[in-house]
Design a protein around this motif. Structure first.
Motif, short mmCIF file in Angstrom:
data_model
loop_
_atom_site.label_atom_id
_atom_site.label_comp_id
_atom_site.label_asym_id
_atom_site.label_seq_id
_atom_site.Cartn_x
_atom_site.Cartn_y
_atom_site.Cartn_z
N THR A 68 9.14 -7.23 6.81
CA THR A 68 9.22 -7.49 8.25
C THR A 68 8.95 -6.22 9.03
OG1 THR A 68 10.85 -9.26 7.88
CG2 THR A 68 10.73 -8.32 10.10
N LEU A 69 7.92 -6.27 9.86
CA LEU A 69 7.60 -5.13 10.73
C LEU A 69 8.54 -5.18 11.94
CD1 LEU A 69 3.98 -4.16 11.86
CD2 LEU A 69 5.92 -4.09 13.42
N ILE A 70 9.25 -4.10 12.19
CA ILE A 70 10.18 -4.04 13.31
C ILE A 70 9.74 -2.93 14.26
CG2 ILE A 70 12.58 -3.63 14.00
CD1 ILE A 70 13.46 -4.66 11.31
N LEU A 97 0.27 -7.46 3.81
CA LEU A 97 1.57 -7.37 3.14
C LEU A 97 2.73 -7.67 4.09
CD1 LEU A 97 0.88 -4.16 1.03
CD2 LEU A 97 1.19 -6.49 0.15
N VAL A 98 2.44 -7.85 5.38
CA VAL A 98 3.52 -8.08 6.36
C VAL A 98 3.74 -9.59 6.50
CG1 VAL A 98 4.22 -7.80 8.76
CG2 VAL A 98 2.99 -5.94 7.58
N ASP A 99 4.98 -10.02 6.31
CA ASP A 99 5.31 -11.45 6.43
C ASP A 99 5.77 -11.82 7.84
OD1 ASP A 99 5.12 -12.33 3.52
OD2 ASP A 99 6.42 -10.57 3.40
N GLU A 100 6.56 -10.95 8.45
CA GLU A 100 7.07 -11.25 9.79
C GLU A 100 6.99 -10.00 10.67
OE1 GLU A 100 10.90 -13.17 9.97
OE2 GLU A 100 10.29 -14.74 8.55
N LEU A 101 6.97 -10.23 11.99
CA LEU A 101 7.10 -9.14 12.96
C LEU A 101 8.28 -9.47 13.86
CD1 LEU A 101 3.73 -9.81 12.82
CD2 LEU A 101 3.74 -7.64 14.03
N TRP A 102 9.19 -8.52 14.00
CA TRP A 102 10.29 -8.65 14.96
C TRP A 102 10.05 -7.58 16.02
CZ3 TRP A 102 15.46 -9.05 11.66
CH2 TRP A 102 15.36 -10.16 10.81
N LEU A 103 9.61 -8.01 17.18
CA LEU A 103 9.21 -7.06 18.22
C LEU A 103 10.14 -7.17 19.42
CD1 LEU A 103 5.36 -7.74 18.12
CD2 LEU A 103 6.59 -5.83 17.06
N LEU A 137 8.43 -17.68 15.92
CA LEU A 137 9.67 -18.22 15.35
C LEU A 137 10.77 -18.29 16.40
CD1 LEU A 137 9.68 -16.19 12.00
CD2 LEU A 137 8.85 -18.52 12.36
N GLU A 138 10.90 -17.21 17.18
CA GLU A 138 11.98 -17.12 18.17
C GLU A 138 11.54 -16.24 19.32
OE1 GLU A 138 15.40 -16.22 14.85
OE2 GLU A 138 15.80 -15.57 16.92
N LYS A 153 10.17 -13.01 17.46
CA LYS A 153 9.97 -12.98 16.00
C LYS A 153 8.78 -13.87 15.66
CE LYS A 153 14.77 -11.98 14.81
NZ LYS A 153 15.92 -12.31 13.92
N TYR A 154 7.86 -13.31 14.89
CA TYR A 154 6.65 -14.02 14.49
C TYR A 154 6.51 -14.02 12.98
CZ TYR A 154 4.72 -13.62 19.28
OH TYR A 154 4.50 -13.71 20.63
N ARG A 155 5.93 -15.07 12.43
CA ARG A 155 5.49 -15.09 11.04
C ARG A 155 3.98 -14.93 11.03
NH1 ARG A 155 7.61 -20.05 9.01
NH2 ARG A 155 9.53 -18.90 8.61
#
Lengths: 179, 179
Positions: free
Chosen positions: B4-6, B126-132, B157-158, B171-173
């Motif tokens: 998860t990229l944050i 390789l990145v599954d999700e991003l939480w920005l 996602l949210e 939050k994105y997938r």
């Protein structure tokens, strides 16, 4: 008169996908939102590039209730396209454009891009709100939302998913600088 | 292992304010979110620039439950900082780093920047999700979320306001390309 900047952008802040002109990347949900949103405004301002990209659509939708002002360095070049009261071309400064719209009785203006127009009006502190559709895309390159260095603080008014899609509509108010 | 990229960014996609290193522009709400979010992960990966900016804080918070892997062209230069199992320095390729973490039994990895690290892992898919965290700021200049041209589609996602602030956590997938 309140001025609202309306744009669709990628998560990383691009209003075009790479070098592709226009907003073909924008989702159906954004396009529906954009059409709905425009009914809220009694006038709009945009640049000549935006005009050229959407010329046929704009000319088909002209109405005297909604003045459209195109900012261009060469208004004379568009004289044959002009429809007084509905579609006007000007090289006036941003402040003069907004003053004139206010004097004409307009209350709600939409600023419709592109990046240079965003820069001009944001730097002149003439933008009151931003309504941005954040599309679920990352481009890494393209036309940015703004081109010039700036430092704006915003107030988040709303953040809502558009029509159960992955597109997010965020509405911000521009905070006035202290002092 | 899920990666998860944050990151915290301005509305227009910058992870630094102009040339200012680090994330001093990030709100208290984002800082609290970031501390909470990290407890969700059993390992993290970041670049040497991020390490140098936050070195004291990182070294004070080391724990053997949470492996930290710093990607650098010169791992030998950091040999005296390394703490096996807790703080490691490597010049391995992104795929090799993720394979090794998976083999070590890690399940949830956080990718903590900066832009070059985002590029490397996003391009390698390789990145599954991003939480920005989208901070209520517009900068027009700075270090971008990603530097290289890419074309990623995401699933939203949210999207939630952080602690009644003007900061928005999205939050994105990452969608896999078709075919």
């Amino acid at each position: 008169m309140r001025l609202t900047l309306i744009a669709a952008q990628s998560v990383d802040g691009f209003i075009t996908r790479h070098d592709e002109p226009g907003t073909a990347f924008a989702s159906p949900a954004d396009q529906a939102h954009f059409r709905r949103a425009l009914t809220h405004f009694d006038c709009s301002v945009f640049g000549a590039t935006t005009y050229r990209v959407a010329r046929d659509q704009i000319r088909a939708g002209l109405s005297h209730g909604r003045r459209r002002v195109v900012l261009t360095r060469q208004p004379a070049a568009y004289a044959s396209d002009a429809v007084p009261g509905a579609l006007e071309f000007t090289d006036d400064a941003p402040e003069a454009i907004i003053d004139r719209l206010r004097q004409l009785g307009h209350r709600e203006g939409a600023l419709l891009g592109g990046a240079e127009i965003h820069d001009l009006f944001l730097h002149a502190r003439l933008v009151d709100e931003l309504w941005l559709t954040i599309e679920p895309r990352i481009f890494g390159a393209g036309t940015p939302l703004v081109r010039k260095r700036v430092d704006l603080s915003l107030e988040l008014l709303e953040a809502d998913r558009l029509d159960d899609s992955d597109s997010l509509l965020v509405k911000y108010r521009v905070r006035r600088p202290a002092g």
